[in-house]
Design an enzyme around this catalytic site. Structure first.
Site, PDB file in Angstrom:
ATOM      1  N   GLY A   1      45.391  29.876  91.846  1.00 43.69           N
ATOM      2  CA  GLY A   1      46.402  30.298  92.796  1.00 43.69           C
ATOM      3  C   GLY A   1      45.802  31.275  93.788  1.00 43.69           C
ATOM      4  O   GLY A   1      44.695  31.795  93.590  1.00 43.69           O
ATOM      5  N   TYR A   2      46.538  31.530  94.844  1.00 49.33           N
ATOM      6  CA  TYR A   2      46.061  32.385  95.920  1.00 49.33           C
ATOM      7  C   TYR A   2      46.854  33.684  95.941  1.00 49.33           C
ATOM      8  O   TYR A   2      48.074  33.680  95.971  1.00 49.33           O
ATOM      9  CB  TYR A   2      46.142  31.645  97.259  1.00 49.33           C
ATOM     10  CG  TYR A   2      45.078  30.585  97.312  1.00 49.33           C
ATOM     11  CD1 TYR A   2      43.858  30.837  97.908  1.00 49.33           C
ATOM     12  CD2 TYR A   2      45.257  29.362  96.666  1.00 49.33           C
ATOM     13  CE1 TYR A   2      42.848  29.895  97.894  1.00 49.33           C
ATOM     14  CE2 TYR A   2      44.256  28.414  96.640  1.00 49.33           C
ATOM     15  CZ  TYR A   2      43.057  28.690  97.259  1.00 49.33           C
ATOM     16  OH  TYR A   2      42.063  27.760  97.224  1.00 49.33           O
ATOM     17  N   ILE A   3      46.118  34.791  95.921  1.00 45.47           N
ATOM     18  CA  ILE A   3      46.706  36.117  95.922  1.00 45.47           C
ATOM     19  C   ILE A   3      46.893  36.593  97.360  1.00 45.47           C
ATOM     20  O   ILE A   3      47.813  37.329  97.668  1.00 45.47           O
ATOM     21  CB  ILE A   3      45.797  37.112  95.149  1.00 45.47           C
ATOM     22  CG1 ILE A   3      45.470  36.571  93.760  1.00 45.47           C
ATOM     23  CG2 ILE A   3      46.423  38.492  95.070  1.00 45.47           C
ATOM     24  CD1 ILE A   3      46.661  36.077  92.966  1.00 45.47           C
TER      25      ILE A   3
ATOM     26  N   ILE B   1      50.812  33.217  95.685  1.00 45.60           N
ATOM     27  CA  ILE B   1      51.595  32.750  96.826  1.00 45.60           C
ATOM     28  C   ILE B   1      51.789  31.244  96.660  1.00 45.60           C
ATOM     29  O   ILE B   1      50.828  30.506  96.443  1.00 45.60           O
ATOM     30  CB  ILE B   1      50.849  33.022  98.142  1.00 45.60           C
ATOM     31  CG1 ILE B   1      50.590  34.517  98.303  1.00 45.60           C
ATOM     32  CG2 ILE B   1      51.613  32.461  99.332  1.00 45.60           C
ATOM     33  CD1 ILE B   1      49.570  34.829  99.393  1.00 45.60           C
TER      34      ILE B   1
ATOM     35  N   ASN C   1      42.397  23.486  99.176  1.00 48.04           N
ATOM     36  CA  ASN C   1      43.168  24.018  98.059  1.00 48.04           C
ATOM     37  C   ASN C   1      44.096  25.133  98.522  1.00 48.04           C
ATOM     38  O   ASN C   1      45.208  25.277  98.019  1.00 48.04           O
ATOM     39  CB  ASN C   1      42.229  24.523  96.957  1.00 48.04           C
ATOM     40  CG  ASN C   1      41.606  23.389  96.181  1.00 48.04           C
ATOM     41  OD1 ASN C   1      42.305  22.569  95.611  1.00 48.04           O
ATOM     42  ND2 ASN C   1      40.293  23.338  96.158  1.00 48.04           N
TER      43      ASN C   1
END
Length: 162
Positions: A29-31, A82, A144
């Site tokens: 996942g993306y922070i 996010i 991604n």
């Protein structure tokens, strides 16, 4: 400075599967995510985790910094991701002196299969296996980062057809 140099393609068929040497389950996942940079957390096979910072929005080359972190920290960070947490199985498939990573997505992106090859130089020209489809290196929708953070806005525009 570390560089990531890669090309990305949709996958036409499963001709790669019998040649795969390894298989790993990834959750990521993306922070943080902006147009030209991101901070990603990834858990590999539930056993190890990495924090990755990528800078640049070039078609093929970006700055990349990776750091091992405790899996417990990664699990906690994924709760603050996010958009979506991406789930995929990654297969490593050698072909003509290069290793192709074939990502078979599950979860929200079930049915999407993307192959990428990392290179030492932008001038490298790896031989394309017969199972490769069209190149999507320059199409941000197949990154991604976009698959995780922009999926709810544009989910119908993604083609899974190679």
């Amino acid at each position: 400075m570390a560089k990531e140099i890669e090309r990305k393609f949709l996958v036409r068929n499963d001709g790669w599967h019998s040649k795969a040497e390894t298989r790993s389950i990834l959750r990521q996942g993306y922070i943080a995510s902006t147009d030209d940079r991101s901070v990603r957390v990834r858990i590999l096979d539930g056993k190890s985790a990495r924090l990755t910072v990528k800078i640049g929005r070039s078609t093929v080359t970006r700055d990349e910094f990776e750091y091992d972190i405790p899996v417990s920290d990664a699990e906690e960070l994924l709760q603050s991701a996010i958009g979506l947490v991406i789930e995929k199985t990654r297969y490593r498939v050698p072909h003509a002196g290069f290793v192709w990573e074939v990502d078979v997505f599950s979860g929200a992106h079930r049915g999407l299969v993307i192959a990428e090859v990392e290179m030492k130089s932008e001038k490298d020209d790896p031989s394309h296996p017969a199972w490769l489809g069209r190149e999507v290196s320059g199409d941000f929708r197949y990154s991604n980062q976009a698959l995780a953070t922009e999926f709810e806005y544009d989910q119908d525009a993604l083609s899974h057809t190679a």
